[in-house]
Design a protein around this motif. Sequence first.
Motif, PDB file in Angstrom:
ATOM      1  N   TRP A 111       0.840  -1.238  -0.032  1.00 13.53           N
ATOM      2  CA  TRP A 111      -0.191  -0.102   0.089  1.00 13.53           C
ATOM      3  C   TRP A 111       0.660   1.183  -0.005  1.00 13.53           C
ATOM      4  CZ3 TRP A 111      -2.261   3.136   4.434  1.00 13.53           C
ATOM      5  CH2 TRP A 111      -3.380   3.804   4.002  1.00 13.53           C
ATOM      6  N   GLU A 112       0.460   2.140   1.000  1.00 15.82           N
ATOM      7  CA  GLU A 112       1.400   3.481   0.937  1.00 15.82           C
ATOM      8  C   GLU A 112       2.091   3.560   2.236  1.00 15.82           C
ATOM      9  OE1 GLU A 112       1.469   5.213  -1.598  1.00 15.82           O
ATOM     10  OE2 GLU A 112      -0.445   4.534  -2.821  1.00 15.82           O
ATOM     11  N   PHE A 113       2.710   2.392   2.738  1.00 16.97           N
ATOM     12  CA  PHE A 113       3.332   2.291   4.152  1.00 16.97           C
ATOM     13  C   PHE A 113       4.677   3.083   3.996  1.00 16.97           C
ATOM     14  CE2 PHE A 113       5.962   0.371   7.187  1.00 16.97           C
ATOM     15  CZ  PHE A 113       4.822   0.707   8.483  1.00 16.97           C
ATOM     16  N   GLY A 114       5.405   3.009   2.526  1.00 13.30           N
ATOM     17  CA  GLY A 114       6.613   3.619   2.396  1.00 13.30           C
ATOM     18  C   GLY A 114       6.429   5.150   2.447  1.00 13.30           C
ATOM     19  N   HIS A 115       5.139   5.581   1.969  1.00 13.18           N
ATOM     20  CA  HIS A 115       4.994   7.158   2.154  1.00 13.18           C
ATOM     21  C   HIS A 115       4.714   7.477   3.292  1.00 13.18           C
ATOM     22  CE1 HIS A 115       4.037   6.950  -2.535  1.00 13.18           C
ATOM     23  NE2 HIS A 115       5.301   7.490  -2.427  1.00 13.18           N
ATOM     24  N   ILE A 116       3.951   6.649   4.218  1.00 16.85           N
ATOM     25  CA  ILE A 116       3.795   6.997   5.407  1.00 16.85           C
ATOM     26  C   ILE A 116       4.984   7.154   6.589  1.00 16.85           C
ATOM     27  CG2 ILE A 116       2.515   6.123   7.785  1.00 16.85           C
ATOM     28  CD1 ILE A 116       0.518   4.660   5.793  1.00 16.85           C
ATOM     29  N   LEU A 117       5.875   6.380   6.195  1.00 16.83           N
ATOM     30  CA  LEU A 117       7.166   6.377   6.955  1.00 16.83           C
ATOM     31  C   LEU A 117       8.034   7.554   6.421  1.00 16.83           C
ATOM     32  CD1 LEU A 117       8.631   2.873   6.695  1.00 16.83           C
ATOM     33  CD2 LEU A 117       7.697   3.858   8.683  1.00 16.83           C
ATOM     34  N   LYS A 118       7.949   8.096   5.308  1.00 11.05           N
ATOM     35  CA  LYS A 118       8.912   8.952   4.713  1.00 11.05           C
ATOM     36  C   LYS A 118       8.407  10.563   4.979  1.00 11.05           C
ATOM     37  CE  LYS A 118      10.470  10.807   0.316  1.00 11.05           C
ATOM     38  NZ  LYS A 118      10.602  10.415  -1.266  1.00 11.05           N
ATOM     39  N   TYR A 119       7.136  10.610   5.086  1.00 11.16           N
ATOM     40  CA  TYR A 119       6.700  12.196   5.168  1.00 11.16           C
ATOM     41  C   TYR A 119       6.043  12.390   6.411  1.00 11.16           C
ATOM     42  CZ  TYR A 119       7.039  12.145  -0.153  1.00 11.16           C
ATOM     43  OH  TYR A 119       7.469  12.060  -1.285  1.00 11.16           O
ATOM     44  N   PHE A 120       6.039  11.775   7.483  1.00  9.99           N
ATOM     45  CA  PHE A 120       5.360  11.868   8.692  1.00  9.99           C
ATOM     46  C   PHE A 120       6.477  13.318   9.381  1.00  9.99           C
ATOM     47  CE2 PHE A 120       4.384  10.948  13.189  1.00  9.99           C
ATOM     48  CZ  PHE A 120       3.133  11.850  13.220  1.00  9.99           C
ATOM     49  N   VAL A 121       7.462  13.144   8.847  1.00  8.67           N
ATOM     50  CA  VAL A 121       8.591  13.938   9.866  1.00  8.67           C
ATOM     51  C   VAL A 121       8.207  15.425   9.281  1.00  8.67           C
ATOM     52  CG1 VAL A 121      10.203  13.792   7.832  1.00  8.67           C
ATOM     53  CG2 VAL A 121      10.989  14.426  10.157  1.00  8.67           C
ATOM     54  N   TYR A 122       7.746  15.542   8.054  1.00  2.32           N
ATOM     55  CA  TYR A 122       7.271  17.163   7.544  1.00  2.32           C
ATOM     56  C   TYR A 122       6.079  17.705   8.388  1.00  2.32           C
ATOM     57  CZ  TYR A 122      10.631  15.918   4.164  1.00  2.32           C
ATOM     58  OH  TYR A 122      11.673  15.707   3.154  1.00  2.32           O
ATOM     59  N   PHE A 123       5.051  16.680   8.602  1.00  2.00           N
ATOM     60  CA  PHE A 123       4.061  17.082   9.342  1.00  2.00           C
ATOM     61  C   PHE A 123       4.402  17.212  10.833  1.00  2.00           C
ATOM     62  CE2 PHE A 123       0.247  16.153  11.769  1.00  2.00           C
ATOM     63  CZ  PHE A 123      -0.850  16.542  10.880  1.00  2.00           C
ATOM     64  N   ALA A 124       5.062  16.741  11.477  1.00  2.00           N
ATOM     65  CA  ALA A 124       5.408  16.745  12.759  1.00  2.00           C
ATOM     66  C   ALA A 124       6.439  18.117  12.809  1.00  2.00           C
ATOM     67  CB  ALA A 124       6.346  15.723  13.437  1.00  2.00           C
TER      68      ALA A 124
END
Length: 309
Positions: free
Chosen positions: A171-184
């Motif tokens: 699914w999009e698990f790689g994207h979830i790992l990658k971009y959460f830092v920008y949200f935080a």
Amino acid sequence: MNNNFPQISNAVINIRVIATIVIVFYHCTCPFHAWSNVIGGGNNPDIANVLRFITLGVVYDTMLPTFFLISGMIYFARIDSYNDRIKTFWKKFDRLFIPVAIVTSVCLWLRKSVGLPELSAGHLWFVEVLGIYFIITLLLYKVKPIWLLAISLCMHGAYVASTKYQVEFPWEFGHILKYFVYFAIGYYADFYYDCLAKKKVVKYAVLVITLFLLCIRQQTLYSFTFNALLLCFIPNQEPTNGLWLSLNRNSFAIYLLHHPIVVALLYTPLFQDLYSQFTCLPIALMFVLALVVSWVLSEGLHKVGFNYF
């Protein structure tokens, strides 16, 4: 919560509009560098190479983090109003996942009825991942921002390691790992905005570091400093231009709708010929059509009371 968001909301509007325009432009250039099933040669290889450098070297994988960043800034600025987490969850579900379902359904119908490719809904992963981030942060509502940042950095590190060892995620698990830092990081972008935007030493230090990282092609760090650069230099002035304000109001709908429009046009004989024979003309024409059509559709939907977009 102590934050500067009411004072920098104009900067967020300006960044959002610029990011929306850049994303539309990027997808209009994709036949020259990303979509191998579309002929994109053009008549001027030098200009095509410049466009590749701009899209792949400068803005690729930087403007989507921008959307996550400003989403995080808005989320943390409003976090005190999220005490009723169940209600907030349903609002986010209604705002994000229902539009994804609608656009996906329309794209599936078009693909079956008129033969549009699956690529027409390929951009929606961003909205799905953003919805997951809201769920994560609502579940961790009482966790301090510093710990959310630590978690996000661990997630990003796991993503970087996965690319090194060629790990495939479902699914999009790689994207979830990658971009959460920008949200935080949105919390700190809000909190330290004055330092970034008003201190010239900091502004130009960020500029020099960003250019250096671009030159050595250090994409991971460049993505972070590029977004800091936006906060440093995009003005925090209240926009008064009606078209600019309309673009901001319709930015989410433009993001949802422009990609299927680009794909639909791209597979017409006219644009197949234009992209194979010319360089600037098809991009300019596609950009205008994709932006205007998605914009007009959004305004029309809003006027009839359809506000999911």
